[in-house]
Enzyme design. Sequence first.
Site, PDB file in Angstrom:
ATOM      1  N   CYS A  87      47.502 -10.260  -0.706  1.00  0.00           N
ATOM      2  CA  CYS A  87      46.863  -9.171  -1.431  1.00  0.00           C
ATOM      3  C   CYS A  87      46.788  -9.529  -2.917  1.00  0.00           C
ATOM      4  O   CYS A  87      47.789  -9.937  -3.516  1.00  0.00           O
ATOM      5  CB  CYS A  87      47.653  -7.880  -1.226  1.00  0.00           C
ATOM      6  SG  CYS A  87      47.004  -6.476  -2.170  1.00  0.00           S
ATOM      7  N   CYS A  90      49.295  -6.983  -4.872  1.00  0.00           N
ATOM      8  CA  CYS A  90      50.765  -7.010  -4.820  1.00  0.00           C
ATOM      9  C   CYS A  90      51.339  -8.282  -4.196  1.00  0.00           C
ATOM     10  O   CYS A  90      52.542  -8.398  -4.057  1.00  0.00           O
ATOM     11  CB  CYS A  90      51.269  -5.797  -4.038  1.00  0.00           C
ATOM     12  SG  CYS A  90      50.910  -5.850  -2.262  1.00  0.00           S
ATOM     13  N   CYS A 135      46.030  -2.709   2.305  1.00  0.00           N
ATOM     14  CA  CYS A 135      47.298  -3.431   2.197  1.00  0.00           C
ATOM     15  C   CYS A 135      48.414  -2.440   2.531  1.00  0.00           C
ATOM     16  O   CYS A 135      48.434  -1.321   2.028  1.00  0.00           O
ATOM     17  CB  CYS A 135      47.468  -3.972   0.787  1.00  0.00           C
ATOM     18  SG  CYS A 135      49.114  -4.667   0.474  1.00  0.00           S
ATOM     19  N   CYS A 138      50.669  -1.931  -1.115  1.00  0.00           N
ATOM     20  CA  CYS A 138      50.138  -1.242  -2.301  1.00  0.00           C
ATOM     21  C   CYS A 138      48.980  -0.304  -1.980  1.00  0.00           C
ATOM     22  O   CYS A 138      48.467   0.360  -2.874  1.00  0.00           O
ATOM     23  CB  CYS A 138      49.724  -2.241  -3.367  1.00  0.00           C
ATOM     24  SG  CYS A 138      48.213  -3.170  -3.002  1.00  0.00           S
ATOM     25  N   CYS A 158      36.879  -7.989   8.256  1.00  0.00           N
ATOM     26  CA  CYS A 158      35.887  -8.399   7.266  1.00  0.00           C
ATOM     27  C   CYS A 158      36.412  -7.969   5.898  1.00  0.00           C
ATOM     28  O   CYS A 158      36.352  -6.795   5.545  1.00  0.00           O
ATOM     29  CB  CYS A 158      34.550  -7.730   7.608  1.00  0.00           C
ATOM     30  SG  CYS A 158      33.174  -8.338   6.652  1.00  0.00           S
TER      31      CYS A 158
END
Length: 169
Positions: A87, A90, A135, A138, A158
């Site tokens: 991510c 984070c 995510c 976060c 995607c």
Amino acid sequence: MTQLSASDRRHFLALCSTAALGAVAWCLVDTGSSPASAATTAMFNFTDAEWRKRLSPQAYTVLRQAGTERPYSSPLNDEHRKGRFVCAGCALPLFASATKFDSGTGWPSFYDHLPRAVATETDHNLLMTRTEVHCARCAGHLGHVFKDGPKPTGLRYCMNGVALRFISS
């Protein structure tokens, strides 16, 4: 047949209303495939100004405002080394490079995510119903998952490349 007093009827109706509202709220909650714990997400509960300082303008638009980058604009489309995609908000590891495939859509695509890495919820934007992917740590918007991917899962995650970073192994 026993009749209820006015006070009992009001209490009963209030109880029924509370139960109905609770049921509606429960139906609206979508914890996704792997919900993040409150303790984990609290570490990344930044103010809007803090997120703007941490992220590029494009990453902020995607991760914090559920934007979408232009197709074929991400250098991660051409990333084929061994490693992990994390991510951009984070650094939580989200996808293994072994699950990446060329979907022809213009966005980095994966057929599976790492354990406890993502959460999903129903997205009704753009006059269609899709499954939005976040995510798990976060809660940043990553993209969407579709049921038209390759085996073994049949799924296509995607993802917006600007919401990811690649770490080679």
